[in-house]
Design a protein around this motif. Sequence first.
Motif, PDB file in Angstrom:
ATOM      1  N   GLU A 147       0.830  -1.203   0.000  1.00  0.00           N
ATOM      2  CA  GLU A 147       0.000   0.000   0.000  1.00  0.00           C
ATOM      3  C   GLU A 147       0.866   1.255   0.000  1.00  0.00           C
ATOM      4  OE1 GLU A 147      -2.549  -0.203   3.347  1.00  0.00           O
ATOM      5  OE2 GLU A 147      -3.986  -1.576   2.411  1.00  0.00           O
ATOM      6  N   SER A 207       2.792   1.600  -3.296  1.00  0.00           N
ATOM      7  CA  SER A 207       1.928   1.991  -4.419  1.00  0.00           C
ATOM      8  C   SER A 207       1.512   3.465  -4.300  1.00  0.00           C
ATOM      9  CB  SER A 207       0.684   1.099  -4.459  1.00  0.00           C
ATOM     10  OG  SER A 207       1.046  -0.257  -4.668  1.00  0.00           O
ATOM     11  N   ALA A 217      -4.384   4.306  -1.055  1.00  0.00           N
ATOM     12  CA  ALA A 217      -4.264   2.877  -1.344  1.00  0.00           C
ATOM     13  C   ALA A 217      -4.986   2.064  -0.267  1.00  0.00           C
ATOM     14  CB  ALA A 217      -2.794   2.469  -1.405  1.00  0.00           C
ATOM     15  N   ASP A 218      -5.714   1.059  -0.704  1.00  0.00           N
ATOM     16  CA  ASP A 218      -6.406   0.139   0.211  1.00  0.00           C
ATOM     17  C   ASP A 218      -6.129  -1.275  -0.283  1.00  0.00           C
ATOM     18  OD1 ASP A 218      -7.980  -1.214   1.952  1.00  0.00           O
ATOM     19  OD2 ASP A 218      -9.875  -0.255   1.361  1.00  0.00           O
ATOM     20  N   LEU A 227      -4.469  -3.820  -2.435  1.00  0.00           N
ATOM     21  CA  LEU A 227      -3.878  -3.715  -3.773  1.00  0.00           C
ATOM     22  C   LEU A 227      -4.533  -2.624  -4.618  1.00  0.00           C
ATOM     23  CD1 LEU A 227      -3.482  -7.503  -4.663  1.00  0.00           C
ATOM     24  CD2 LEU A 227      -1.745  -5.931  -3.798  1.00  0.00           C
ATOM     25  N   GLN A 228      -5.652  -2.074  -4.169  1.00  0.00           N
ATOM     26  CA  GLN A 228      -6.363  -1.052  -4.939  1.00  0.00           C
ATOM     27  C   GLN A 228      -5.832   0.355  -4.619  1.00  0.00           C
ATOM     28  OE1 GLN A 228     -10.432  -1.934  -3.770  1.00  0.00           O
ATOM     29  NE2 GLN A 228     -10.801  -2.938  -5.764  1.00  0.00           N
ATOM     30  N   VAL A 229      -5.728   1.169  -5.680  1.00  0.00           N
ATOM     31  CA  VAL A 229      -5.282   2.564  -5.539  1.00  0.00           C
ATOM     32  C   VAL A 229      -6.423   3.473  -6.000  1.00  0.00           C
ATOM     33  CG1 VAL A 229      -3.619   4.302  -6.251  1.00  0.00           C
ATOM     34  CG2 VAL A 229      -2.879   1.926  -5.933  1.00  0.00           C
ATOM     35  N   PHE A 230      -6.915   4.296  -5.099  1.00  0.00           N
ATOM     36  CA  PHE A 230      -8.039   5.178  -5.393  1.00  0.00           C
ATOM     37  C   PHE A 230      -7.516   6.578  -5.747  1.00  0.00           C
ATOM     38  CE2 PHE A 230      -9.723   1.819  -2.797  1.00  0.00           C
ATOM     39  CZ  PHE A 230     -10.977   1.561  -3.317  1.00  0.00           C
ATOM     40  N   ARG A 257      -5.679  -2.101 -10.963  1.00  0.00           N
ATOM     41  CA  ARG A 257      -5.743  -1.785  -9.535  1.00  0.00           C
ATOM     42  C   ARG A 257      -6.157  -0.333  -9.276  1.00  0.00           C
ATOM     43  NH1 ARG A 257       0.078  -3.035  -7.512  1.00  0.00           N
ATOM     44  NH2 ARG A 257      -0.809  -2.039  -5.633  1.00  0.00           N
ATOM     45  N   VAL A 258      -6.185   0.511 -10.335  1.00  0.00           N
ATOM     46  CA  VAL A 258      -6.485   1.942 -10.166  1.00  0.00           C
ATOM     47  C   VAL A 258      -7.998   2.134 -10.215  1.00  0.00           C
ATOM     48  CG1 VAL A 258      -6.159   4.260 -11.069  1.00  0.00           C
ATOM     49  CG2 VAL A 258      -4.289   2.579 -11.226  1.00  0.00           C
ATOM     50  N   ILE A 259      -8.541   2.688  -9.154  1.00  0.00           N
ATOM     51  CA  ILE A 259      -9.976   2.973  -9.060  1.00  0.00           C
ATOM     52  C   ILE A 259     -10.175   4.479  -9.244  1.00  0.00           C
ATOM     53  CG2 ILE A 259     -12.063   2.714  -7.688  1.00  0.00           C
ATOM     54  CD1 ILE A 259     -10.691   0.079  -8.511  1.00  0.00           C
ATOM     55  N   LYS A 304     -12.038   7.708  -8.923  1.00  0.00           N
ATOM     56  CA  LYS A 304     -13.086   8.412  -8.191  1.00  0.00           C
ATOM     57  C   LYS A 304     -13.032   9.923  -8.459  1.00  0.00           C
ATOM     58  CE  LYS A 304     -14.844   4.887  -5.935  1.00  0.00           C
ATOM     59  NZ  LYS A 304     -16.250   4.462  -6.141  1.00  0.00           N
TER      60      LYS A 304
END
Length: 643
Positions: free
Chosen positions: A32, A35, A55-56, A58-61, A87-89, A91
Amino acid sequence: MRLSSLAIISTTFGLAAGLSLIGAGFAVKAIEDGSELGVRRALDDRGLHWAEVHADGLQVFLTGTAPTEAIRFNALSAAGGVVDAARVIDKMTVRDSAKLQAPRFSIEILRNDGGISLIGLVPASTDRAELMAKIRPLAANGKVTDLLETADYPVPDAWDDTLDYAIRALKSLPRSKVSVAAGAVEIRAMSNSADDKRKLEADLNRTAPDDLDLTLNISAPRPVITPFTLRFLIDENGPRFDACSAEDEDARTRIIAAAEKAGMTGKPNCVIGLGVPSPNWADAVETALTALTELGQGSVTFSDADVTLVAAEGTAQGQFDRVVGELENALPDVFALHSVLPKPEKKDAATDVPEFTATLSPEGLVQLRGRLTDELTRTAAETFAKARFGTAVIHTAARLDDSLPDSWGLRVLTALDGLSRLSNGYVMVTPALITLSGKTGNPDASAEIARLFANQLGEKERFDLSVDYVEALDPVASIPTPEECEARIGEILKTRKINFEPGSDKPDQEAAAILDDIAEILKQCGEIRMEVGGHTDSQGREEMNQALSQRRAQAVLNALRERKVLTSSFTAKGFGEEQPIADNETEEGRDANRRIEFKLIRPEPTPEPETTLESIAQSAQEAATEQAIDPADAAAEGGSNDE
């Protein structure tokens, strides 16, 4: 024993599982942090400081508000270059596109003998059919080429008034290019003559809205000057030009500079034209003006290549001979010099000097007095005067004298022709001199008369001109401004009121004289934009008062049309009881409120955009963000938009 072994085994597996979970937690945290830190650095490197990273696992917001859709995609690309794009969200939001700056609306109107072309960008709300209906009657054979594009943005302030003025101006511009933008008009056009240019510039400036940025570039063809004339004299009133001609700007500058060396002040009207007899015209004029300056007083006249130098009476013979000799040798080839040193007249009371005089009064009355050669010459003078001044204004009191010189008739007719170029004045013909003086509203009258005399009388004849230009007599310069027209009508209505028959829209008998006077003012004003406003008192129903005021305003407008006033740019508007100027509770107040008003139609002022510290900071931030996009990213953005 068996229970103890199971406990040991269970404990061992539990510890292993706990240690595994702790290790996994540290690993996830490391991923986290790594990233988030990597994506943040990538965004900062591209100047995308507005984007937030979280980062949460493996996801990166990505959060934040992007200035444009292209810059939002740029942020996604930056994050995808650090971690797996899956992995990129996203928002992020995009700033409201309604806040984007509108494009610059403008029209280029080209008009010539082949028709009219319109090129440019206009608001989508523009009524194209109405625009074409206004322009098509002005085009040759009704041919209008419409190459306008549209954009769906709000109409800029002053756009409608500016376009309306441009179309009205186009009516008097058969060969022109009119560039229109909100609040600004640039006109490039050709006129038929210098006089037409003056009148056209005056009309365009006079009818332009107050806050319009108007640029005029009106050209006129160079006149053919025949003969090519220049006359410069020095007398007790100082140096001055009676006429000045030059073939180009350089020659005019040199001629004026030579006159200033002779002591002339002010800015002369030196006409640039065609027909110069020699490319050395400026050299010859400079040389002659220098010679006249040495003499001190006198005149020098150029009529094509013929040069006449007349010294002042009393000039020393030796000085005259020296100056004339030097001038003869210095003049360029082609130019021929004729010099005159007037001899003092003998003061003998018995000497009878014949003369002919003509007087033109400000009212247009002409009197012919003095001597004429014979009956044929008198008839010719009367006929010529009637043709120049009008048949009903000539009074002849000239006697016949057959001892006059043979050239007397020609000199009399030339003198009358010169007098006809003035608004009022006096001319006297004697055997030695023609003297003309008077006032005119034509700034070129002195030059025209000098050219006429030089051409008709020849190089040996002497003449003296004293012509004063009076702006009030100039039909162009004396046109009142729209504000002056409004004020003059207002002065009439302060003391005299346009009344109507009770409950009617028919003006009463006394209103006719008032409307006559207003019409005379408006005829002098030309085409101006004016509103005829009708007002009532508060008695009766509001709807009825509004309708009555509208009919009365329209009735006044119709009455002006009947009096031959140009009212195509006028509007009639009824205000009813909305705008009282006095108390409706009294009879005097109600009488004052029942009125007709004339007001200029002025465009609404364009508000200045509000400037604050926040708006300045926001503009700077947007500029910095947009500049951070590199060419490769710009290409990627273009591909994204296409998809």
